[in-house]
Design a protein around this motif. Structure first.
Motif, PDB file in Angstrom:
ATOM      1  N   ALA A   1       1.435  -8.065   3.247  1.00 43.51           N
ATOM      2  CA  ALA A   1       1.124  -8.323   1.997  1.00 43.51           C
ATOM      3  C   ALA A   1       0.467  -9.006   0.978  1.00 43.51           C
ATOM      4  CB  ALA A   1       1.355  -6.776   1.248  1.00 43.51           C
ATOM      5  N   ASN A   2       1.720  -9.683   0.923  1.00 44.64           N
ATOM      6  CA  ASN A   2       1.701 -10.821   0.190  1.00 44.64           C
ATOM      7  C   ASN A   2       1.296 -10.439  -1.392  1.00 44.64           C
ATOM      8  OD1 ASN A   2       1.629 -13.860  -0.911  1.00 44.64           O
ATOM      9  ND2 ASN A   2      -1.109 -13.641  -1.096  1.00 44.64           N
ATOM     10  N   ILE A   3       2.657  -9.254  -1.333  1.00 46.35           N
ATOM     11  CA  ILE A   3       3.047  -8.820  -3.007  1.00 46.35           C
ATOM     12  C   ILE A   3       4.521  -9.287  -3.219  1.00 46.35           C
ATOM     13  CG2 ILE A   3       1.500  -7.200  -2.569  1.00 46.35           C
ATOM     14  CD1 ILE A   3       4.235  -5.049  -1.745  1.00 46.35           C
ATOM     15  N   THR A   4       4.408  -8.989  -4.420  1.00 42.73           N
ATOM     16  CA  THR A   4       5.613  -9.621  -5.422  1.00 42.73           C
ATOM     17  C   THR A   4       6.498  -8.513  -4.733  1.00 42.73           C
ATOM     18  OG1 THR A   4       5.461  -8.362  -7.368  1.00 42.73           O
ATOM     19  CG2 THR A   4       4.718 -10.861  -6.915  1.00 42.73           C
ATOM     20  N   ARG A   5       7.970  -8.740  -5.877  1.00 42.65           N
ATOM     21  CA  ARG A   5       9.257  -7.852  -5.789  1.00 42.65           C
ATOM     22  C   ARG A   5       8.597  -6.597  -6.927  1.00 42.65           C
ATOM     23  NH1 ARG A   5      14.474 -11.453  -4.777  1.00 42.65           N
ATOM     24  NH2 ARG A   5      13.753 -11.947  -2.563  1.00 42.65           N
ATOM     25  N   ALA A   6       7.791  -7.298  -7.950  1.00 44.98           N
ATOM     26  CA  ALA A   6       7.754  -5.907  -9.014  1.00 44.98           C
ATOM     27  C   ALA A   6       6.694  -5.373  -7.587  1.00 44.98           C
ATOM     28  CB  ALA A   6       7.232  -6.623 -10.156  1.00 44.98           C
TER      29      ALA A   6
ATOM     30  N   ARG B   1      -3.246   3.456   2.742  1.00 44.00           N
ATOM     31  CA  ARG B   1      -4.191   3.387   1.668  1.00 44.00           C
ATOM     32  C   ARG B   1      -4.183   2.378   0.640  1.00 44.00           C
ATOM     33  NH1 ARG B   1      -1.756   7.738   1.070  1.00 44.00           N
ATOM     34  NH2 ARG B   1       0.675   7.226  -0.140  1.00 44.00           N
ATOM     35  N   LEU B   2      -4.042   1.619   0.529  1.00 43.65           N
ATOM     36  CA  LEU B   2      -5.020   0.820   0.082  1.00 43.65           C
ATOM     37  C   LEU B   2      -5.645  -0.523   0.311  1.00 43.65           C
ATOM     38  CD1 LEU B   2      -2.023   0.167  -3.246  1.00 43.65           C
ATOM     39  CD2 LEU B   2      -4.060   1.028  -3.594  1.00 43.65           C
ATOM     40  N   LYS B   3      -5.688  -0.624   2.271  1.00 43.43           N
ATOM     41  CA  LYS B   3      -6.201  -1.311   2.949  1.00 43.43           C
ATOM     42  C   LYS B   3      -5.503  -2.569   2.702  1.00 43.43           C
ATOM     43  CE  LYS B   3     -10.120   1.932   3.064  1.00 43.43           C
ATOM     44  NZ  LYS B   3      -8.776   2.582   4.032  1.00 43.43           N
TER      45      LYS B   3
END
Length: 99
Positions: A41-46, A94-96
């Motif tokens: 998803a290439n997201i941060t821990r936050a 859900r956020l695709k």
């Protein structure tokens, strides 16, 4: 005994090409699954903590996520629960962000 396999980050210098656990006969832990979801998803821990909190309607901090991802040998490491993987995955779908 059943083993479940999923992609992991990297096998290190011994394996420069293959990054899948199947070829290296490694079982997948919730820690590996969480790390793979975060990478995919290439997201941060936050962001991970925020998405889990939004999905569960319960508090979740980036420090909690960090503890779930920590090396199991560290005192600060905590076992990543099944519900964290399930809820993060559901929220990302859900956020695709993921399929």
């Amino acid at each position: 005994m059943n083993f479940y396999y999923a992609p992991i980050f990297s096998m290190g210098p011994a394996c420069n090409i293959c990054t899948c656990a199947i070829h290296h006969d490694q079982t997948v832990t919730n820690r590996n699954q969480l790390a793979a979801l975060i990478e995919q998803a290439n997201i941060t821990r936050a962001q991970t903590a925020q998405y889990i909190a939004e999905e569960t309607k319960r508090p979740c901090s980036w420090r909690t996520v960090q503890a779930w991802l920590a090396d199991p040998e560290l005192d600060s490491s905590r076992t990543c629960p099944d519900w964290a993987i399930t809820n993060l995955s559901a929220h990302l779908k859900r956020l695709k962000i993921i399929d």
